[in-house]
Write an enzyme that holds these catalytic residues in place. Structure first.
Site, short mmCIF file in Angstrom:
data_model
loop_
_atom_site.label_atom_id
_atom_site.label_comp_id
_atom_site.label_asym_id
_atom_site.label_seq_id
_atom_site.Cartn_x
_atom_site.Cartn_y
_atom_site.Cartn_z
N HIS A 1 1.03 -1.28 0.04
CA HIS A 1 0.10 -0.03 0.04
C HIS A 1 1.04 1.23 0.02
O HIS A 1 2.05 1.13 0.43
CB HIS A 1 -0.65 0.10 1.19
CG HIS A 1 -1.92 -1.04 1.52
ND1 HIS A 1 -1.28 -2.14 2.24
CD2 HIS A 1 -2.91 -1.20 1.35
CE1 HIS A 1 -2.18 -3.01 2.56
NE2 HIS A 1 -3.45 -2.58 1.89
N ASP B 1 2.53 2.06 3.30
CA ASP B 1 3.26 0.96 3.97
C ASP B 1 4.79 1.48 3.70
O ASP B 1 5.88 1.09 4.37
CB ASP B 1 3.03 -0.39 3.30
CG ASP B 1 1.75 -0.94 3.26
OD1 ASP B 1 1.14 -0.71 4.38
OD2 ASP B 1 1.60 -1.67 2.28
C1 XUL Z 1 -7.47 -6.40 4.67
C2 XUL Z 1 -6.56 -6.75 3.65
C3 XUL Z 1 -5.92 -6.01 2.70
C4 XUL Z 1 -5.62 -6.10 1.38
C5 XUL Z 1 -4.85 -5.08 0.62
O1 XUL Z 1 -8.23 -7.58 5.32
O2 XUL Z 1 -6.69 -8.15 3.12
O3 XUL Z 1 -4.39 -5.95 3.20
O4 XUL Z 1 -5.12 -7.37 1.09
O5 XUL Z 1 -5.27 -3.74 0.91
#
Ligand code: XUL
Ligand code: CO
Length: 438
Positions: free
Chosen positions: A101, A104
């Site tokens: 993300h 992150d």
């Molecule tokens: C949350 C989840 C996230 C997604 C990416 O449950 O799985 O980390 O994978 O946003």
């Protein structure tokens, strides 16, 4: 530069008998299974947020693991130390992909222009550190659920101003995904859902989400993103009711808004079970609709009702997942370990043990799924089970060449149908155990 995981060697394949805890028993990257190297079947990826970020903090206590990697948390020096740790880690476990993300990667600033500048710096650094290696991005995404501005949703927000910020983050995350060589871009609808219909216009919100996705496709294609967009279904948590409840719901949404040519599913095992489905069910529904794109590889705890994101361990689950993936002809994406160590597993060694467990569980699943397919008894049984549709009236039904009147006349003639035959579930389960454990 000095090693961060100084006492950990490169993890090598030593085969099933090995008692060396820092070795693979089943994952042999270059071994060919059903015509393809294991590494290319599995395309393992590291989730930046869990492996380099999650320190075990929970609602009841502080973190237990030190993920500072020698730098002060919340600084760009720390963001870069995470790159150093991540690249060393991926090299040592032998995985070529990571998922991220935006937030992150760097600490988010109060001004988005400053955050974006930090992201530019950091992605330059990441490219420099991975130069000459095979390490690249599997998929990127924007975190549109953590910042308080997204409390009422991102694409689904009631605020047009907040919607602009969601758009800005998606745009930047797409830029970074292209820069880092990403094969996919994920939308996980973290806060895209509702708590109560007393304040919510569901249709309005879903139209706005679709519009955001359409703009993402237009922008992505315009900057040379040729990869696949993914929706990651999840039924609940953090919202009480999330719009991408499960694969069937998300596929219907994509088709309704004309997004089905650019999007596929990113199926997460723990989200599947939260929706009351099996992991295999979600993979099957996606695959049969031509929309199995990528996987978040983890597992939940059936005794707990939330998203525990554990490393996969159950070989039945990984076998049936790999069976679906093999039958679907593979993934555009790969297997991203959206998984984290348990809170008391708080040492660097535990990070390696976790990936060894996850990678070996899927490698063994791949081997056993191939064995089930090569054995043929399960597939033949299923084929035989529908044999009455191969000829006669069954064939006409399949071809759409009959009518209720013709079928009713046949039923009249028959008086009663012959038995449809035993489902033989217990016999089939014993075949599975035979293939798994002989
Ligand atoms: C949350 C989840 C996230 C997604 C990416 O449950 O799985 O980390 O994978 O946003
Ligand atoms: Co996930």
């Amino acid at each position: 530069m000095s090693e961060i995981f100084a006492n950990i060697p490169e993890i090598k394949y030593e085969g099933p008998g090995s008692k060396n805890p820092l070795s693979f028993r089943y994952y042999n990257a270059d071994e060919v299974i059903m015509g393809k190297k294991m590494r290319d079947h599995l395309n393992f990826a590291m989730a930046w947020w869990h492996n380099l970020g999650a320190n075990g903090v929970d609602m009841f206590g502080r973190g237990t693991a030190d993920k500072s990697f020698g730098a002060e948390e919340g600084t760009m020096a720390h963001a870069k130390a995470k790159v150093d740790a991540g690249v060393e880690f991926m090299k040592k476990v032998g995985i070529d992909y990571y998922c991220f993300h935006d937030v992150d990667l760097v600490p988010e600033a109060s001004d988005i222009k400053e955050t974006n500048k930090r992201l530019d710096d950091l992605t330059d650094y990441l490219l420099e550190k991975t130069k000459g290696t095979n390490i690249k991005c599997l998929w990127g995404t924007a975190n549109m659920f953590g910042n308080p501005r997204f409390m009422n949703g991102a694409g689904s927000t009631n605020s047009a101003d907040v919607y602009c910020f969601a758009a800005a983050q998606v745009k930047k995350a797409l830029d970074m995904t292209v820069k880092l060589g990403g094969r996919g871009y994920v939308f996980w609808g973290g806060r895209e859902g509702y708590e109560t219909l007393l304040n919510t216009d569901v249709k309005f919100e879903q139209e706005n989400i679709a519009q955001l996705m359409k703009m993402a496709v237009e922008y992505g294609r315009s900057i040379g993103f040729n990869g696949t967009f993914f929706i990651e279904p999840k039924p609940k948590e953090p919202m009480k009711h999330q719009y991408d409840f499960d694969a069937a719901t998300a596929i219907g949404f994509l088709r309704q808004y004309g997004l089905d040519k650019d999007f596929k599913m990113n199926i997460e095992a723990n989200h599947a079970t939260l929706a009351g489905h099996s992991f295999q069910h979600e993979l099957r529904i996606s695959a049969m609709n031509g929309m199995l794109g990528s996987v978040d590889a983890n597992t939940g705890d059936m005794l707990l009702g939330w998203d525990t994101d554990e490393f996969p361990y159950n070989i039945y689950d990984t076998t049936w997942a790999m069976y679906e993936i093999l039958k679907a002809g593979g993934l555009d994406g790969g297997l991203n370990f959206d998984s984290k160590n348990r809170r008391p597993s708080n040492t660097y060694e535990d990070m390696f043990y976790a990936f060894i467990l996850g990678m070996d569980s899927f490698a063994l699943g791949l081997r056993r799924a191939a064995a089930i397919i090569e054995d043929g008894r399960i597939d033949n049984f299923i084929k035989e089970r529908y044999a009455s549709f191969n000829e006669g009236i069954g064939k006409k039904i399949r071809e759409g060449n009959t009518s209720l009147a013709e079928l009713a006349a046949l039923a009249d003639q028959m008086g009663a149908p012959a038995s449809p035959g035993s489902g033989r579930q217990e016999y089939l389960q014993s075949i599975v155990n035979d293939v798994l454990f002989h």
